[in-house]
Motif scaffolding. Structure first.
Motif, PDB file in Angstrom:
ATOM      1  N   LYS A 159       0.859  -1.188   0.000  1.00 28.14           N
ATOM      2  CA  LYS A 159       0.000   0.000   0.000  1.00 28.14           C
ATOM      3  C   LYS A 159       0.891   1.232   0.000  1.00 28.14           C
ATOM      4  O   LYS A 159       1.849   1.319   0.762  1.00 28.14           O
ATOM      5  CB  LYS A 159      -0.896   0.001   1.231  1.00 28.14           C
ATOM      6  CG  LYS A 159      -1.836   1.210   1.316  1.00 28.14           C
ATOM      7  CD  LYS A 159      -2.729   1.134   2.515  1.00 28.14           C
ATOM      8  CE  LYS A 159      -3.969   0.332   2.304  1.00 28.14           C
ATOM      9  NZ  LYS A 159      -4.839   0.673   1.233  1.00 28.14           N
ATOM     10  N   GLU A 160       0.602   2.167  -0.887  1.00 27.03           N
ATOM     11  CA  GLU A 160       1.341   3.429  -0.940  1.00 27.03           C
ATOM     12  C   GLU A 160       0.477   4.517  -0.316  1.00 27.03           C
ATOM     13  O   GLU A 160      -0.680   4.697  -0.699  1.00 27.03           O
ATOM     14  CB  GLU A 160       1.712   3.774  -2.379  1.00 27.03           C
ATOM     15  CG  GLU A 160       2.741   2.821  -2.948  1.00 27.03           C
ATOM     16  CD  GLU A 160       3.246   3.225  -4.314  1.00 27.03           C
ATOM     17  OE1 GLU A 160       2.910   4.321  -4.807  1.00 27.03           O
ATOM     18  OE2 GLU A 160       4.005   2.430  -4.903  1.00 27.03           O
ATOM     19  N   VAL A 161       1.065   5.222   0.649  1.00 29.00           N
ATOM     20  CA  VAL A 161       0.318   6.204   1.432  1.00 29.00           C
ATOM     21  C   VAL A 161       1.280   7.281   1.931  1.00 29.00           C
ATOM     22  O   VAL A 161       2.481   7.047   2.027  1.00 29.00           O
ATOM     23  CB  VAL A 161      -0.418   5.485   2.596  1.00 29.00           C
ATOM     24  CG1 VAL A 161       0.535   4.868   3.564  1.00 29.00           C
ATOM     25  CG2 VAL A 161      -1.406   6.370   3.282  1.00 29.00           C
ATOM     26  N   ALA A 162       0.749   8.445   2.241  1.00 33.07           N
ATOM     27  CA  ALA A 162       1.573   9.535   2.761  1.00 33.07           C
ATOM     28  C   ALA A 162       2.170   9.141   4.112  1.00 33.07           C
ATOM     29  O   ALA A 162       1.498   8.558   4.963  1.00 33.07           O
ATOM     30  CB  ALA A 162       0.748  10.811   2.905  1.00 33.07           C
ATOM     31  N   PHE A 163       3.431   9.489   4.299  1.00 33.87           N
ATOM     32  CA  PHE A 163       4.123   9.193   5.544  1.00 33.87           C
ATOM     33  C   PHE A 163       3.360   9.749   6.742  1.00 33.87           C
ATOM     34  O   PHE A 163       3.254   9.089   7.782  1.00 33.87           O
ATOM     35  CB  PHE A 163       5.551   9.750   5.517  1.00 33.87           C
ATOM     36  CG  PHE A 163       6.258   9.611   6.821  1.00 33.87           C
ATOM     37  CD1 PHE A 163       6.729   8.378   7.243  1.00 33.87           C
ATOM     38  CD2 PHE A 163       6.441  10.709   7.655  1.00 33.87           C
ATOM     39  CE1 PHE A 163       7.372   8.238   8.463  1.00 33.87           C
ATOM     40  CE2 PHE A 163       7.085  10.580   8.875  1.00 33.87           C
ATOM     41  CZ  PHE A 163       7.555   9.347   9.281  1.00 33.87           C
ATOM     42  N   SER A 164       2.823  10.951   6.614  1.00 36.55           N
ATOM     43  CA  SER A 164       2.117  11.572   7.736  1.00 36.55           C
ATOM     44  C   SER A 164       0.926  10.727   8.193  1.00 36.55           C
ATOM     45  O   SER A 164       0.645  10.643   9.385  1.00 36.55           O
ATOM     46  CB  SER A 164       1.647  12.982   7.364  1.00 36.55           C
ATOM     47  OG  SER A 164       0.757  12.936   6.267  1.00 36.55           O
ATOM     48  N   ILE A 165       0.250  10.091   7.257  1.00 34.62           N
ATOM     49  CA  ILE A 165      -0.916   9.272   7.601  1.00 34.62           C
ATOM     50  C   ILE A 165      -0.478   7.984   8.295  1.00 34.62           C
ATOM     51  O   ILE A 165      -1.048   7.597   9.320  1.00 34.62           O
ATOM     52  CB  ILE A 165      -1.770   8.989   6.357  1.00 34.62           C
ATOM     53  CG1 ILE A 165      -2.434  10.293   5.924  1.00 34.62           C
ATOM     54  CG2 ILE A 165      -2.789   7.881   6.610  1.00 34.62           C
ATOM     55  CD1 ILE A 165      -3.271  10.219   4.688  1.00 34.62           C
ATOM     56  N   VAL A 166       0.536   7.319   7.740  1.00 35.37           N
ATOM     57  CA  VAL A 166       1.036   6.093   8.372  1.00 35.37           C
ATOM     58  C   VAL A 166       1.584   6.411   9.755  1.00 35.37           C
ATOM     59  O   VAL A 166       1.296   5.694  10.723  1.00 35.37           O
ATOM     60  CB  VAL A 166       2.127   5.428   7.505  1.00 35.37           C
ATOM     61  CG1 VAL A 166       2.673   4.189   8.201  1.00 35.37           C
ATOM     62  CG2 VAL A 166       1.607   5.080   6.137  1.00 35.37           C
ATOM     63  N   ASN A 167       2.348   7.470   9.860  1.00 41.11           N
ATOM     64  CA  ASN A 167       2.940   7.864  11.124  1.00 41.11           C
ATOM     65  C   ASN A 167       1.862   8.153  12.173  1.00 41.11           C
ATOM     66  O   ASN A 167       1.926   7.650  13.300  1.00 41.11           O
ATOM     67  CB  ASN A 167       3.840   9.084  10.920  1.00 41.11           C
ATOM     68  CG  ASN A 167       4.658   9.418  12.134  1.00 41.11           C
ATOM     69  OD1 ASN A 167       5.131   8.536  12.842  1.00 41.11           O
ATOM     70  ND2 ASN A 167       4.828  10.705  12.383  1.00 41.11           N
ATOM     71  N   HIS A 168       0.863   8.922  11.806  1.00 40.40           N
ATOM     72  CA  HIS A 168      -0.225   9.248  12.740  1.00 40.40           C
ATOM     73  C   HIS A 168      -1.000   7.997  13.144  1.00 40.40           C
ATOM     74  O   HIS A 168      -1.281   7.779  14.334  1.00 40.40           O
ATOM     75  CB  HIS A 168      -1.170  10.284  12.124  1.00 40.40           C
ATOM     76  CG  HIS A 168      -2.294  10.635  13.023  1.00 40.40           C
ATOM     77  ND1 HIS A 168      -3.531  10.030  12.926  1.00 40.40           N
ATOM     78  CD2 HIS A 168      -2.376  11.499  14.056  1.00 40.40           C
ATOM     79  CE1 HIS A 168      -4.323  10.515  13.860  1.00 40.40           C
ATOM     80  NE2 HIS A 168      -3.652  11.412  14.559  1.00 40.40           N
ATOM     81  N   ALA A 169      -1.343   7.168  12.178  1.00 46.81           N
ATOM     82  CA  ALA A 169      -2.109   5.948  12.467  1.00 46.81           C
ATOM     83  C   ALA A 169      -1.308   5.011  13.368  1.00 46.81           C
ATOM     84  O   ALA A 169      -1.836   4.467  14.348  1.00 46.81           O
ATOM     85  CB  ALA A 169      -2.486   5.246  11.164  1.00 46.81           C
ATOM     86  N   ALA A 170      -0.032   4.840  13.061  1.00 44.21           N
ATOM     87  CA  ALA A 170       0.810   3.946  13.856  1.00 44.21           C
ATOM     88  C   ALA A 170       0.974   4.460  15.283  1.00 44.21           C
ATOM     89  O   ALA A 170       0.826   3.699  16.246  1.00 44.21           O
ATOM     90  CB  ALA A 170       2.165   3.778  13.173  1.00 44.21           C
TER      91      ALA A 170
END
Length: 117
Positions: A11-22
């Motif tokens: 899955k390709e996604v913005a770092f900010s979204i992965v970082n926030h979700a994680a």
């Protein structure tokens, strides 16, 4: 132990979204990134030892830690920690409770990323 078919792989996604979700789910990545790769770790302490659920990703557009960087998530892995040597992934037997917790965390992470993306 690898966790294929979580809905996160490739899955390709913005770092900010992965970082926030994680981060919202208890994963950390402090000092575990460079400009191309990042590893989100979730520590699990169980009576049979300490385990780490790891969600690796790498930058496909931009550099980490810029929020707009697009990262591709790789297959999550589980390892057992051995002091002072580090985390071992191969040849380990993992408690079912730890595996279940990992599956639940990964499902929540996939759901959170999907909701924000």
């Amino acid at each position: 132990m690898k966790f294929p078919d979580t809905g996160l792989e490739e899955k390709e996604v913005a770092f900010s979204i992965v970082n926030h979700a994680a981060k919202s789910l208890g994963f950390i990545h402090v000092d575990q990134w460079d400009y191309e790769r990042v590893m989100f770790d979730y520590k699990i302490v169980h009576h049979e030892g300490t385990f780490y659920l790891r969600v690796p990703a790498y930058a496909v557009k931009g550099e980490i830690p810029r929020p707009s960087t697009i990262v591709q998530i790789m297959t999550p892995i589980l390892g057992k920690y051995y002091y002072p040597h580090g985390v071992e992934y191969e040849g380990e037997t993992f408690p079912q409770a730890v595996i279940d917790k990992c599956n639940n965390k990964l499902a929540l992470l996939a759901k959170t990323i999907k909701a924000e993306w």
